[in-house]
Scaffold this motif. Sequence first.
Motif, short mmCIF file in Angstrom:
data_model
loop_
_atom_site.label_atom_id
_atom_site.label_comp_id
_atom_site.label_asym_id
_atom_site.label_seq_id
_atom_site.Cartn_x
_atom_site.Cartn_y
_atom_site.Cartn_z
N SER A 1 -8.15 -4.16 -3.11
CA SER A 1 -9.44 -4.62 -2.60
C SER A 1 -9.35 -5.90 -1.77
CB SER A 1 -10.40 -4.85 -3.77
OG SER A 1 -9.87 -5.81 -4.67
N HIS A 2 -8.16 -6.45 -1.63
CA HIS A 2 -8.01 -7.71 -0.92
C HIS A 2 -7.86 -7.47 0.58
CE1 HIS A 2 -6.44 -11.71 0.16
NE2 HIS A 2 -6.99 -12.13 -0.97
N LYS A 3 -8.47 -8.35 1.37
CA LYS A 3 -8.49 -8.18 2.83
C LYS A 3 -7.12 -8.32 3.47
CE LYS A 3 -9.60 -13.06 3.52
NZ LYS A 3 -10.60 -14.03 4.02
N SER A 4 -6.19 -9.04 2.79
CA SER A 4 -4.87 -9.28 3.37
C SER A 4 -3.84 -8.24 2.97
CB SER A 4 -4.36 -10.67 2.96
OG SER A 4 -5.25 -11.68 3.41
N TRP A 5 -4.24 -7.27 2.16
CA TRP A 5 -3.29 -6.27 1.67
C TRP A 5 -3.80 -4.87 2.01
CZ3 TRP A 5 1.30 -7.41 -1.02
CH2 TRP A 5 1.50 -8.78 -1.23
N PRO A 6 -2.90 -3.92 2.19
CA PRO A 6 -3.30 -2.57 2.58
C PRO A 6 -3.93 -1.81 1.42
CG PRO A 6 -0.96 -2.61 2.17
CD PRO A 6 -1.42 -4.04 2.05
N GLU A 7 -4.65 -0.75 1.75
CA GLU A 7 -5.15 0.14 0.72
C GLU A 7 -3.98 0.85 0.05
OE1 GLU A 7 -8.05 2.84 2.17
OE2 GLU A 7 -9.47 1.28 2.77
N ILE A 8 -4.06 0.99 -1.27
CA ILE A 8 -2.98 1.58 -2.04
C ILE A 8 -3.33 3.03 -2.37
CG2 ILE A 8 -1.58 1.43 -4.12
CD1 ILE A 8 -2.26 -1.54 -4.25
N PRO A 9 -2.54 4.01 -1.91
CA PRO A 9 -2.81 5.41 -2.28
C PRO A 9 -2.81 5.59 -3.79
CG PRO A 9 -1.17 5.27 -0.53
CD PRO A 9 -1.38 3.88 -1.02
N LEU A 10 -3.61 6.53 -4.26
CA LEU A 10 -3.77 6.72 -5.70
C LEU A 10 -2.44 7.03 -6.40
CD1 LEU A 10 -5.79 6.87 -8.04
CD2 LEU A 10 -6.09 9.30 -7.52
N HIS A 11 -1.58 7.79 -5.73
CA HIS A 11 -0.33 8.21 -6.36
C HIS A 11 0.81 7.21 -6.17
CE1 HIS A 11 0.29 9.23 -2.14
NE2 HIS A 11 1.58 9.19 -2.38
N LYS A 12 0.58 6.14 -5.42
CA LYS A 12 1.66 5.25 -4.98
C LYS A 12 2.53 4.75 -6.13
CE LYS A 12 3.70 2.05 -2.27
NZ LYS A 12 4.65 2.32 -1.21
N PHE A 13 1.92 4.18 -7.16
CA PHE A 13 2.70 3.61 -8.26
C PHE A 13 2.51 4.41 -9.56
CE2 PHE A 13 2.27 0.14 -5.26
CZ PHE A 13 3.57 -0.30 -5.18
N LYS A 14 2.19 5.68 -9.40
CA LYS A 14 2.04 6.55 -10.56
C LYS A 14 3.42 7.04 -11.01
CE LYS A 14 -0.45 10.65 -12.16
NZ LYS A 14 -1.36 11.75 -11.76
N LEU A 15 3.63 7.07 -12.32
CA LEU A 15 4.91 7.52 -12.85
C LEU A 15 5.01 9.04 -12.77
CD1 LEU A 15 5.39 5.32 -16.05
CD2 LEU A 15 6.62 5.14 -13.89
N LYS A 16 6.13 9.50 -12.28
CA LYS A 16 6.42 10.93 -12.26
C LYS A 16 7.35 11.21 -13.43
CE LYS A 16 6.84 14.53 -8.84
NZ LYS A 16 6.97 14.80 -7.39
N GLN A 17 6.88 12.01 -14.39
CA GLN A 17 7.60 12.19 -15.65
C GLN A 17 8.14 13.61 -15.79
OE1 GLN A 17 4.66 11.00 -18.61
NE2 GLN A 17 5.48 8.93 -18.64
N TYR A 18 9.35 13.68 -16.34
CA TYR A 18 9.99 14.96 -16.64
C TYR A 18 10.52 14.89 -18.07
CZ TYR A 18 10.00 15.42 -11.55
OH TYR A 18 9.64 15.47 -10.24
#
Length: 622
Positions: free
Chosen positions: A297-314
């Motif tokens: 939400s900060h003006k100096s940082w880009p929008e973060i995609p929902l999956h960007k830092f989501k853990l992919k688990q196996y």
Amino acid sequence: DPDAIHVVSIISSFYRNPYSAKMLLLLRIFACSIALGCFVQPTLSVAMTSTGVSAKQVADVAIVGGGPVGLATALTLSHPPHNCHVCIVESNAMVNYYDPTKAFLYNVNQRGQRLTKKFPRLHKKLIDSSIESRGMMSNFMVVPGDPNLPLPGIDANDSSSNSRKMSEVVNPGIEATMKSTAAEEDDSKVSFWIPRHEMTRIMKEVVEEENEILENKSDDNNAGSITVLFGMECMDVSPAISTLPDDYGIQVVVKNSTTEEISVYHCNLVVGADGYKSTVRNSLGRTNKTSENKFHSHKSWPEIPLHKFKLKQYKSPATGLRIKVLQLPPQFEINNVNGTTYKTKGSFIYAIRGVNKKPTTYLGLGLLPVKDNNAVRPANIITRPNHILWTLRTGEELKEWFSKCFPRLNFSKMVCQQEWDRLAQAEGTRFPHCQYSNGISLSSLDTRSGVVLVGDAIHSYPPDIGQGVNSGLLDVLALGEALTNVHLSSSSRQQASMKSETLGDVSLGDALDKFERNRLKETRALVHLARIGAPYQYNQPLRVDKLGKALWTINILLRTILNKVSFGLIPPAAIQLTNQRPDLSFHQVMFRANLVTFGLGTVLSLLIKRIGLALWHLIIKK
């Protein structure tokens, strides 16, 4: 003023969920001070140590996590060509002390040694504090559960056999395929077993020694430094309030675990080395489409995609196994036949079998080597969650059960009641999923500030393949290389500005993007390797485990045979190739293994097709 509005929004979020009346008052004072700084003097720092909030601290790099990977990152970024002022934040006040709940060992192989060799003092301490290993089959003994069976390779009538090299104890067939001659052995096969707390201790010592050397370079304005803050918990990572060009773009809020004093550290780069439950990673992620975080939400940082830092688990066959540790005394004795005993040695690996055979009662103890022959021997207890062990709640119950399961061990003399009580109360831990984060780094829109993850904050998995600390140290090496041409330290930025240069050959944001692309490729291959490498080594007794282990063993043998008959043209199994070729990246290992898998699958499908056609023609003729 937009900065003041941003301050109000942050404090409002605290107001809706205050920790206490006193903390709320401190936050209000904190907000007023920052807001005043925004209106009057943008670089004004918080200076309220008397009320529980300390003055703003400044560093080029803030590292969250003071384990081996975090300490390695500090060593790397404080030395040339980076020369950064680094601050390490670690919640544990005694990271270098033995903790029975974390009594596991690292095997630092050639991959991890790429980093330790960059710091000669560190590598020497590693050698002096560890057990050298040139293969898993040396100094290894499997102790049968039946007390009527003799210990393998130990002559009960010859006490001198007690000192025999345990490689002679191994099954001859296995030894023939695994053993290397002295001429074939070289330093590329050497790895080092070292307890976690010892690894942390030597790295902490080297950090202190290196920092003293850097401090003595008082005449060198370009020298870096390391500040270590143990017992300080990271509470929040967020964009800094002010966004002026000369200001640092990120703030890290930390709390003293003892005094609960709050400190704020401003920096341009935050490194998350805080494990698989990473606070830094969580501060970047979003749980759903409507949720936001302070970066998003900060003006100096880009929008973060929902999956960007989501853990992919196996899930792997080892996922969910439960583990805790029983502490055995140094040089404890194992009963042999004819009333004799065998005194164990710290440098040997032992797999001690129990006499129980049922799936919910079978148990084995695993002991890895330690340097000090007089040190406590942690015995790993690894079971499925439905094992009866987890229903025993008192020390007396455990003592009685273990005495029946392991008749070779005289627990009444070996283990005190206090240890049984501790073991009964210990919840232990579970092996995690094989998992990795879809995102590794994030940089501001002006590419001057960034957040990056290393080690278990990116990837975690069960300890089957023995690459945990090694993969983390490789992350640090790759990060150091990616930041080589970035003017990350304040001194280098000042020199660059005086010479009318840009911020470097590569901006921080571009360097982090490149690091993310390269490490994600490695991370995916690493997690794939963890799923198939050696997940059945814990000898779990369920039918599905036995079937899986049989199929896994057939696959290993088939690839080994193909490797031999093709004179090395066809690579062995992935786990073998990983150990035999430390010069290969995980991506290269899995690429070669997958090629063999594709080839075997193609041959098998053609074979099935030919058999099917032959059967069809026979049916038609009849």
